[in-house]
Design an enzyme around this catalytic site. Sequence first.
Site, PDB file in Angstrom:
ATOM      1  N   HIS A 180       0.848  -1.192   0.000  1.00 50.24           N
ATOM      2  CA  HIS A 180       0.000   0.000   0.000  1.00 50.24           C
ATOM      3  C   HIS A 180       0.882   1.240   0.000  1.00 50.24           C
ATOM      4  O   HIS A 180       0.694   2.151  -0.792  1.00 50.24           O
ATOM      5  CB  HIS A 180      -0.927  -0.003   1.213  1.00 50.24           C
TER       6      HIS A 180
ATOM      7  N   GLU B 239       0.819   7.940  -3.703  1.00 51.73           N
ATOM      8  CA  GLU B 239       1.727   7.607  -2.601  1.00 51.73           C
ATOM      9  C   GLU B 239       2.973   8.483  -2.618  1.00 51.73           C
ATOM     10  O   GLU B 239       3.486   8.871  -1.568  1.00 51.73           O
ATOM     11  CB  GLU B 239       2.112   6.122  -2.673  1.00 51.73           C
TER      12      GLU B 239
ATOM     13  N   HIS C 212       3.288  10.759   0.548  1.00 52.58           N
ATOM     14  CA  HIS C 212       4.248  10.209   1.507  1.00 52.58           C
ATOM     15  C   HIS C 212       5.699  10.264   1.019  1.00 52.58           C
ATOM     16  O   HIS C 212       6.606  10.540   1.806  1.00 52.58           O
ATOM     17  CB  HIS C 212       3.880   8.752   1.818  1.00 52.58           C
TER      18      HIS C 212
END
Length: 272
Positions: free
Chosen positions: A68, A120, A124
């Site tokens: 993930h 992502e 992040h």
Amino acid sequence: MRNFAVCMIVAVGCSTFGCTPTLAGPDHSWDILIFTQHWPNTVCMEWKEKLKQHTCILPRIKNSWTVHGIWPTKLGTIGPQFCNHSLHFDPEKLQPIRGKLEQEWLNVYNGTTTSLWKHEWKKHGTCAVTLPALDNETKYFGQGLAWIEKYNMENVLARAGINPDTKGYSPQQVWDAVHGALGKTPAVECVRDSETGNWFLAEIRICFDKNLTLTDCDGIKRDDASIKTNCPSEKLVIYPGKVPVFQQEDTDRTTWLLSALRVIQWLQWITL
């Protein structure tokens, strides 16, 4: 001297013409990395439950957990997130590892191949770049591939006799399996099927320090639980071997058949 002293309080430095206060920016510091793997069958189930027409992309290799994300995290809170808007996502930089990413870090939600990676990276990855080992796209996504190869949860759970099927396992069993294999505190996430009330294993998270060494997930959000999980301790959680079929889908199919039957009966009546 009095003016200089005052300026040192409100600003980093002063010019010949006086001091200009500098405002502190958002705090993008972080303590540990949360490496999150999710179970595609549960992810797909949750996606389809939102809208039954939704479709999923599942791994070509059966029973594969997928990445993930890698989430830099400050202990006791969530984030930071979206740390540097100038670091744009460039899918071309991932060409050397794209084949592996499409298997190990795929977008279950049947979006474009790169949409999950872009999300992502922006949310992040742009925060992880403060670490030299993760300071570009290739390093960030490559580290995810390296970690899932070494710490794939399919293998970790199987060693403890926990395998995908319809049998339920206690959250403690799942947590113990990961903790026993890695020697560090993990976090276990479940989702609830609103139709049946059943709970399903969804994600397992393990943590790394800034040396990319396994560490305990103590201190990450949800630190009020005796074990790091949102799964109900009094219930068994299902680790589904295939994407569950919803009760709602069965109901819709029955409704459609009844409607078709009524049409047939009406046609028979008008032709009498």
